[in-house]
Design a protein around this motif. Structure first.
Motif, PDB file in Angstrom:
ATOM      1  N   VAL A  49       0.852  -1.432  -0.188  1.00 18.93           N
ATOM      2  CA  VAL A  49       0.001   0.058   0.113  1.00 18.93           C
ATOM      3  C   VAL A  49       0.896   1.287   0.018  1.00 18.93           C
ATOM      4  O   VAL A  49       0.689   2.106  -0.744  1.00 18.93           O
ATOM      5  CB  VAL A  49      -0.991  -0.097   1.145  1.00 18.93           C
ATOM      6  CG1 VAL A  49      -1.673   1.303   1.257  1.00 18.93           C
ATOM      7  CG2 VAL A  49      -1.694  -1.070   0.965  1.00 18.93           C
ATOM      8  N   ALA A  50       1.965   1.105   0.906  1.00 13.57           N
ATOM      9  CA  ALA A  50       2.756   2.184   0.893  1.00 13.57           C
ATOM     10  C   ALA A  50       3.311   2.531  -0.514  1.00 13.57           C
ATOM     11  O   ALA A  50       3.722   3.741  -1.074  1.00 13.57           O
ATOM     12  CB  ALA A  50       3.799   1.945   1.931  1.00 13.57           C
ATOM     13  N   ASP A  51       3.856   1.463  -1.196  1.00 19.24           N
ATOM     14  CA  ASP A  51       4.323   1.581  -2.349  1.00 19.24           C
ATOM     15  C   ASP A  51       3.423   2.318  -3.561  1.00 19.24           C
ATOM     16  O   ASP A  51       3.859   3.153  -4.419  1.00 19.24           O
ATOM     17  CB  ASP A  51       4.730   0.329  -3.019  1.00 19.24           C
ATOM     18  CG  ASP A  51       6.048  -0.229  -2.491  1.00 19.24           C
ATOM     19  OD1 ASP A  51       6.903   0.340  -1.707  1.00 19.24           O
ATOM     20  OD2 ASP A  51       6.516  -1.496  -2.615  1.00 19.24           O
ATOM     21  N   VAL A  52       2.210   1.824  -3.589  1.00 20.52           N
ATOM     22  CA  VAL A  52       1.408   2.501  -4.129  1.00 20.52           C
ATOM     23  C   VAL A  52       0.937   3.908  -3.935  1.00 20.52           C
ATOM     24  O   VAL A  52       0.972   4.827  -4.805  1.00 20.52           O
ATOM     25  CB  VAL A  52      -0.125   1.765  -4.323  1.00 20.52           C
ATOM     26  CG1 VAL A  52      -1.180   2.602  -5.088  1.00 20.52           C
ATOM     27  CG2 VAL A  52      -0.133   0.370  -4.753  1.00 20.52           C
ATOM     28  N   ARG A  98     -12.132   6.418   1.230  1.00 17.58           N
ATOM     29  CA  ARG A  98     -11.923   6.395  -0.500  1.00 17.58           C
ATOM     30  C   ARG A  98     -10.670   5.647  -0.657  1.00 17.58           C
ATOM     31  O   ARG A  98     -10.885   4.664  -1.578  1.00 17.58           O
ATOM     32  CB  ARG A  98     -11.806   7.998  -0.701  1.00 17.58           C
ATOM     33  CG  ARG A  98     -11.746   7.976  -2.125  1.00 17.58           C
ATOM     34  CD  ARG A  98     -11.906   9.328  -2.686  1.00 17.58           C
ATOM     35  NE  ARG A  98     -10.604  10.086  -2.230  1.00 17.58           N
ATOM     36  CZ  ARG A  98      -9.156   9.959  -2.687  1.00 17.58           C
ATOM     37  NH1 ARG A  98      -8.849   9.466  -3.885  1.00 17.58           N
ATOM     38  NH2 ARG A  98      -8.293  10.947  -2.422  1.00 17.58           N
ATOM     39  N   LEU A  99      -9.695   5.829  -0.050  1.00 12.22           N
ATOM     40  CA  LEU A  99      -8.429   4.764  -0.602  1.00 12.22           C
ATOM     41  C   LEU A  99      -8.628   3.699  -0.023  1.00 12.22           C
ATOM     42  O   LEU A  99      -8.080   2.622  -0.836  1.00 12.22           O
ATOM     43  CB  LEU A  99      -7.013   5.440   0.382  1.00 12.22           C
ATOM     44  CG  LEU A  99      -6.627   7.016  -0.129  1.00 12.22           C
ATOM     45  CD1 LEU A  99      -5.728   7.422   0.709  1.00 12.22           C
ATOM     46  CD2 LEU A  99      -6.117   6.913  -1.753  1.00 12.22           C
ATOM     47  N   SER A 100      -9.056   3.195   1.160  1.00 11.56           N
ATOM     48  CA  SER A 100      -9.393   1.913   1.593  1.00 11.56           C
ATOM     49  C   SER A 100     -10.443   1.049   0.386  1.00 11.56           C
ATOM     50  O   SER A 100     -10.041   0.049   0.119  1.00 11.56           O
ATOM     51  CB  SER A 100     -10.037   1.855   2.753  1.00 11.56           C
ATOM     52  OG  SER A 100     -10.401   0.594   2.996  1.00 11.56           O
ATOM     53  N   ASP A 101     -11.331   1.691  -0.042  1.00 16.85           N
ATOM     54  CA  ASP A 101     -12.265   1.422  -1.169  1.00 16.85           C
ATOM     55  C   ASP A 101     -11.456   1.207  -2.369  1.00 16.85           C
ATOM     56  O   ASP A 101     -11.456  -0.001  -3.115  1.00 16.85           O
ATOM     57  CB  ASP A 101     -13.454   2.299  -1.308  1.00 16.85           C
ATOM     58  CG  ASP A 101     -14.243   2.219  -0.145  1.00 16.85           C
ATOM     59  OD1 ASP A 101     -14.182   1.327   0.851  1.00 16.85           O
ATOM     60  OD2 ASP A 101     -15.270   3.123  -0.036  1.00 16.85           O
ATOM     61  N   GLU A 102     -10.679   2.133  -2.884  1.00 16.33           N
ATOM     62  CA  GLU A 102      -9.904   2.160  -4.005  1.00 16.33           C
ATOM     63  C   GLU A 102      -8.697   1.111  -4.172  1.00 16.33           C
ATOM     64  O   GLU A 102      -8.697   0.600  -5.164  1.00 16.33           O
ATOM     65  CB  GLU A 102      -9.545   3.262  -4.231  1.00 16.33           C
ATOM     66  CG  GLU A 102     -10.418   4.574  -4.733  1.00 16.33           C
ATOM     67  CD  GLU A 102      -9.770   5.972  -5.111  1.00 16.33           C
ATOM     68  OE1 GLU A 102      -8.370   6.081  -4.795  1.00 16.33           O
ATOM     69  OE2 GLU A 102     -10.421   6.933  -5.261  1.00 16.33           O
ATOM     70  N   PRO A 121      -3.953  -1.856   7.362  1.00 17.18           N
ATOM     71  CA  PRO A 121      -2.507  -1.472   6.488  1.00 17.18           C
ATOM     72  C   PRO A 121      -2.558  -0.324   6.000  1.00 17.18           C
ATOM     73  O   PRO A 121      -1.113   0.225   5.777  1.00 17.18           O
ATOM     74  CB  PRO A 121      -2.686  -2.737   5.473  1.00 17.18           C
ATOM     75  CG  PRO A 121      -4.283  -2.940   5.330  1.00 17.18           C
ATOM     76  CD  PRO A 121      -4.624  -2.934   6.655  1.00 17.18           C
ATOM     77  N   LEU A 122      -3.653   0.540   5.815  1.00 16.27           N
ATOM     78  CA  LEU A 122      -3.528   1.678   5.242  1.00 16.27           C
ATOM     79  C   LEU A 122      -2.792   2.627   6.188  1.00 16.27           C
ATOM     80  O   LEU A 122      -2.044   3.395   5.941  1.00 16.27           O
ATOM     81  CB  LEU A 122      -5.041   2.225   4.899  1.00 16.27           C
ATOM     82  CG  LEU A 122      -4.934   3.541   4.350  1.00 16.27           C
ATOM     83  CD1 LEU A 122      -4.305   3.636   2.817  1.00 16.27           C
ATOM     84  CD2 LEU A 122      -6.432   3.845   4.053  1.00 16.27           C
ATOM     85  N   ARG A 123      -3.496   2.672   7.547  1.00 19.56           N
ATOM     86  CA  ARG A 123      -2.780   3.396   8.387  1.00 19.56           C
ATOM     87  C   ARG A 123      -1.225   3.019   8.859  1.00 19.56           C
ATOM     88  O   ARG A 123      -0.678   4.142   8.967  1.00 19.56           O
ATOM     89  CB  ARG A 123      -3.432   3.241   9.740  1.00 19.56           C
ATOM     90  CG  ARG A 123      -4.794   3.771  10.041  1.00 19.56           C
ATOM     91  CD  ARG A 123      -5.269   3.936  11.448  1.00 19.56           C
ATOM     92  NE  ARG A 123      -5.961   2.613  11.775  1.00 19.56           N
ATOM     93  CZ  ARG A 123      -7.042   2.154  11.752  1.00 19.56           C
ATOM     94  NH1 ARG A 123      -7.895   2.995  10.982  1.00 19.56           N
ATOM     95  NH2 ARG A 123      -7.195   0.866  12.214  1.00 19.56           N
ATOM     96  N   GLU A 124      -0.980   1.968   8.575  1.00 23.22           N
ATOM     97  CA  GLU A 124       0.627   1.350   9.018  1.00 23.22           C
ATOM     98  C   GLU A 124       1.367   2.251   7.691  1.00 23.22           C
ATOM     99  O   GLU A 124       2.560   2.620   7.713  1.00 23.22           O
ATOM    100  CB  GLU A 124       0.636   0.155   8.835  1.00 23.22           C
ATOM    101  CG  GLU A 124       0.261  -0.734   9.904  1.00 23.22           C
ATOM    102  CD  GLU A 124       0.381  -2.071   9.907  1.00 23.22           C
ATOM    103  OE1 GLU A 124       1.057  -2.860   9.112  1.00 23.22           O
ATOM    104  OE2 GLU A 124      -0.365  -2.797  11.054  1.00 23.22           O
ATOM    105  N   ALA A 125       0.835   2.275   6.510  1.00 23.57           N
ATOM    106  CA  ALA A 125       1.432   2.659   5.196  1.00 23.57           C
ATOM    107  C   ALA A 125       1.633   4.224   5.305  1.00 23.57           C
ATOM    108  O   ALA A 125       2.473   4.841   5.056  1.00 23.57           O
ATOM    109  CB  ALA A 125       0.627   2.594   3.895  1.00 23.57           C
ATOM    110  N   PHE A 126       0.552   4.963   5.953  1.00 14.96           N
ATOM    111  CA  PHE A 126       0.651   6.265   6.233  1.00 14.96           C
ATOM    112  C   PHE A 126       1.847   6.651   7.197  1.00 14.96           C
ATOM    113  O   PHE A 126       2.547   7.668   7.206  1.00 14.96           O
ATOM    114  CB  PHE A 126      -0.816   6.723   7.000  1.00 14.96           C
ATOM    115  CG  PHE A 126      -1.742   7.112   6.010  1.00 14.96           C
ATOM    116  CD1 PHE A 126      -1.672   7.116   4.783  1.00 14.96           C
ATOM    117  CD2 PHE A 126      -3.216   6.989   6.718  1.00 14.96           C
ATOM    118  CE1 PHE A 126      -2.782   7.231   3.961  1.00 14.96           C
ATOM    119  CE2 PHE A 126      -4.180   7.055   5.619  1.00 14.96           C
ATOM    120  CZ  PHE A 126      -3.948   7.294   4.491  1.00 14.96           C
TER     121      PHE A 126
END
Length: 225
Positions: free
Chosen positions: A24-27, A47-51, A58-63
């Protein structure tokens, strides 16, 4: 239960979560570098979670990963935003770039290989081709490649670890530097001087040329400010 048994139970799941966060971080990183996410833009988790088709964990970890690289800012009230590229921020970033680029060039002059030098010459040749006709995006990509290759040629892992700063200043903030063909042409000639010092094995000259190259950008930003 033994600690080792606990680790064996936890680790596979943890590895899967970390790998997903890395992906996710790479993207997101590439979206920032490409301009799909612009400086100052708020990153909406739902929105990012859906996309991206991932949960918020994992999104929060990527942040958090991107925050450590300086690409985003996380605020408990304002949420997560792409780093804003105002002139003051750029000046702070380039103050560090001057030191890092100077050290990278010095070490490259000491540790260079024939492959390092050959690839740097190829990048400079491609840069020259990018200004006639003028292709700003291509030039920017090659500019990053040139400085990244010098960092690699330093053969120092701690210098190589500073590449996110290079990409931040040269790709994320590049619109704020008012890049145009004349500026690019002068920068290429400065690249030639840096490369000549590296190729001839002159550490002091290489460092001086690299620092002077970054200061030229800093001077332009000072005039803008």
């Amino acid at each position: 239960m033994l600690v080792r048994e606990v680790e064996m139970m936890v680790r596979p799941q943890a590895r899967i979560r970390v790998r997903l966060a890395d992906e996710v971080a790479d993207v997101l990183r590439e979206m920032i570098y490409s301009g799909a996410l612009v400086p100052g833009e708020k990153l909406k988790q739902q929105r990012l979670s859906d996309e991206l088709g991932v949960s918020r964990t994992p999104l929060r970890e990527a942040f958090r990963m991107l925050e450590q690289e300086g690409l985003v800012r996380v605020d408990s009230r304002q949420g997560v935003r792409v780093i804003a590229g105002d002139t003051e921020t750029l000046l702070q970033a380039y103050a560090v770039r001057e030191v890092v680029d100077g050290l990278a060039a010095r070490l490259a002059a000491e540790e260079r290989t024939s492959e390092d030098v050959t690839e740097l010459h190829e990048i400079v040749d491609q840069q020259r081709a990018s200004i006639r006709p003028w292709r700003s995006e291509r030039y920017t990509q090659l500019n990053v490649a040139f400085h990244a290759r010098i960092m690699s040629a330093s053969h120092n892992d701690f210098v190589v670890a500073q590449m996110p700063l290079l990409r931040l200043t040269a790709r994320v903030f590049s619109p704020f530097a008012l890049l145009e063909v004349g500026t690019a042409a002068r920068a290429i000639e400065q690249h030639v001087q840096i490369l000549a010092a590296i190729e001839s094995g002159a550490p002091e000259e290489a460092e001086q040329a690299a620092r002077s190259h970054i200061r030229a950008t800093t001077d332009r930003l000072e005039r803008i400010r």
